[in-house]
Scaffold this active site. Structure first.
Site, short mmCIF file in Angstrom:
data_model
loop_
_atom_site.label_atom_id
_atom_site.label_comp_id
_atom_site.label_asym_id
_atom_site.label_seq_id
_atom_site.Cartn_x
_atom_site.Cartn_y
_atom_site.Cartn_z
N ASP A 21 0.59 -3.47 -4.68
CA ASP A 21 -0.31 -4.30 -5.31
C ASP A 21 0.08 -5.51 -5.87
O ASP A 21 1.45 -5.60 -6.35
CB ASP A 21 -0.69 -3.50 -6.66
CG ASP A 21 -2.09 -4.00 -7.41
OD1 ASP A 21 -3.17 -3.24 -7.18
OD2 ASP A 21 -2.16 -5.15 -7.82
N HIS A 24 -7.62 -0.38 -8.93
CA HIS A 24 -6.52 -0.88 -8.04
C HIS A 24 -6.11 0.33 -7.14
O HIS A 24 -5.72 0.17 -6.01
CB HIS A 24 -5.39 -1.23 -9.08
CG HIS A 24 -5.54 -2.68 -9.49
ND1 HIS A 24 -4.80 -3.75 -9.19
CD2 HIS A 24 -6.37 -2.96 -10.54
CE1 HIS A 24 -5.25 -4.85 -10.07
NE2 HIS A 24 -6.10 -4.25 -10.85
#
Ligand code: UDP
Length: 488
Positions: free
Chosen positions: A122, A16
């Site tokens: 995110d 990520h």
């Protein structure tokens, strides 16, 4: 250009962090003020990349900033300093998510001080929508995946998923899509089979955000973009592959590096002794773990091929406990293979001309990195969305061979073991001289060229970035806040 300030909030796992930090660098290199926010223990993983871009791009209008937050690990019962998913023995993100849920207040305080015009967060931070609303700031959700996965997921949800058959390995054909794809329910992650509370919160958050940025490119999924859930009422920007866009500085970028057992020059000089496209690269991402039995089978399979290899290993304990006896002498000391315990410079390796095949767990970043390097793959998915990514590589783009993994599970002992012979056979098929292998290589190379064109000036991803920046500038001009629609 109007000054635009964007906060980037990556989730705390390499898969990520790496793409979202890459994205922050791309924005910065296009004149935007970029601030990355992470937790204290993750600063050393991100700072080197930022330092290189700040020092390496003389045309940068604003140096990229990095702001740390304190992560209250002990409040949720995890050891202090366990601030990255790689620190956990199994890659179940739920404990780390419980800790990152506690960041909402300290993140709000940063917003109060710095007043950015936009947050790119995110998807794993569903609370980001509340903070964005509180400060009348635009929220863009970052989805480090593709459109293909949610499309297949929504088709399967729309159909009859028989929960009693979840363990079944009987393949079903996914209806209503242009490619023929078969999946068994055992290959689907839990979040498809039984959507949990967290998934619902994520969906609500991104459906109320201003839009979604994806690390993918239009040409890769043109048949799936319009089929994706909410595609008609959500703004979607394909801006990838993001890793390609800092390529000029890449050789120096230590991307999300953990402890490396060898330095980059060592890999380069080792690869330099091998003939073009002869080396197999084997890496299961930052979280791929196996049983000792499976490790031995991988070693047996690699030893039995004629190909030199680089094998990245994250297995704890003494190698003698999980390697066949004599393996190191026969396969490593002999110079045939390299075994890396810890972090390997994956982009550097994949883009070396000596590399001709990649055994991958199909994490989305690894898929994109194989695509951009034009390297064909052997797919060995383990958990999460990896089995769906496998289908995109193998069935849609036909640039890979599936090893035959059957069960999606975070727990290594639950997965069906793959025999060394299966691996050897797949490697020989992938890297051999047959017509099919040659055609596969051609398709992989062509897709790599398409990916490179997408990020060049005039390419689809490049132009999407331009449109996104313009849109954020216009939003700022009308008061800085996006129009939040209610969850659809
Ligand atoms: N990676 C790397 N070296 C390693 C292991 C991983 O550079 O030894 C990088 C890889 O290039 C990719 C990321 O870490 O950018 C892993 O992301 P991916 O989505 O492939 O898998 P995950 O680790 O999230 O399962």
């Amino acid at each position: 250009m109007a000054d635009l300030h964007i906060f980037f909030l990556p989730f705390l796992a390499p898969g990520h962090m790496i793409p979202l930090v890459d994205l922050a660098c791309i924005f910065a290199r296009r004149g935007i003020k970029a601030t990355v926010v992470t937790t204290t223990a993750n600063v050393p993983l991100i700072q080197p990349t930022i330092d290189i871009v700040n020092a390496g791009d003389a045309s940068l209008r604003h140096p990229i900033q990095l702001l740390p937050l304190y992560l209250p690990c002990s409040e949720v019962g995890i050891p202090e300093g366990h601030e990255n998913l790689t620190a956990f023995p199994d890659p179940d993100a739920s404990k780390l998510v419980a800790a990152t849920d506690k960041l909402e207040l300290s993140f709000s305080l940063l917003l109060q001080t710095h007043r950015p015009d936009c947050i790119v967060a995110d998807l794993f931070y569903p609370w980001a929508i509340h903070v964005a609303k509180q400060f009348a700031t635009s929220l863009i959700s970052f989805h480090g995946s593709n459109c293909f996965v949610p499309t297949i997921m929504s088709i399967l949800h729309g159909g009859e998923l028989n929960q009693d058959e979840i363990e079944t390995e009987r393949p079903i054909e996914v209806p209503g899509i242009p490619s023929k794809i078969h999946l068994s329910l055992s290959q689907l992650p839990n979040f498809v089979l039984r959507p949990a509370e967290f998934q619902k919160k994520m969906r609500e958050s991104y459906s109320r955000s201003h839009g979604i940025v994806m690390n993918s490119f239009y040409e890769l999924e043109r048949d799936y973009v319009d089929r994706a859930p909410n595609s008609s009422n959500r703004k979607l920007w394909f801006v990838g592959p993001v890793s390609l866009q800092n390529r000029d500085l890449d050789a120096k970028i230590v991307r999300g590096r953990g402890a490396a057992s060898m330095d980059d020059d060592y890999f380069l000089s080792w690869l330099g002794t091998k003939t073009p496209r002869s080396v197999l690269y084997v890496c299961f991402g930052s979280l791929g773990r196996f049983t000792a039995t499976q490790m031995r089978e991988i070693a047996r399979g690699l030893e039995a091929t004629d190909r030199p290899f680089i094998w990245v290993v994250w297995h704890a304990g003494e190698p003698s406990d999980w390697l066949p006896e004599g393996f190191e002498n026969r396969a490593i000391s002999s110079g045939k293979g390299l075994m890396v315990q810890g972090w390997a410079p994956q982009l550097l390796i994949l883009n070396h001309e000596a590399v001709g095949g990649f055994v991958t767990h199909c994490g989305w970043n690894s898929c994109l990195e194989a695509i951009t390097a034009g390297v064909p793959v052997i797919t060995w998915p383990l958990f999460a969305d990896q089995f769906l990514n496998e289908k995109l590589l193998v069935d849609v783009h036909r640039m890979g061979i599936a090893i035959g993994a059957k069960l999606c599970s975070l727990k290594p002992e639950e997965r069906t073991p793959v025999k060394g012979e299966q691996l050897t056979k797949a490697v020989d098929e992938l890297m051999g001289n047959g017509e099919e292998a040659e055609e596969r290589r051609k398709r992989a190379r062509a897709l790599g060229e398409t990916a490179r064109r997408a990020v060049e000036e005039g390419g689809s991803s490049y132009e999407n970035m331009t449109r996104l920046i313009q849109e954020l500038i216009s939003l700022k001009a009308v008061g800085g806040s996006s129009e939040f629609t209610e969850a659809s």
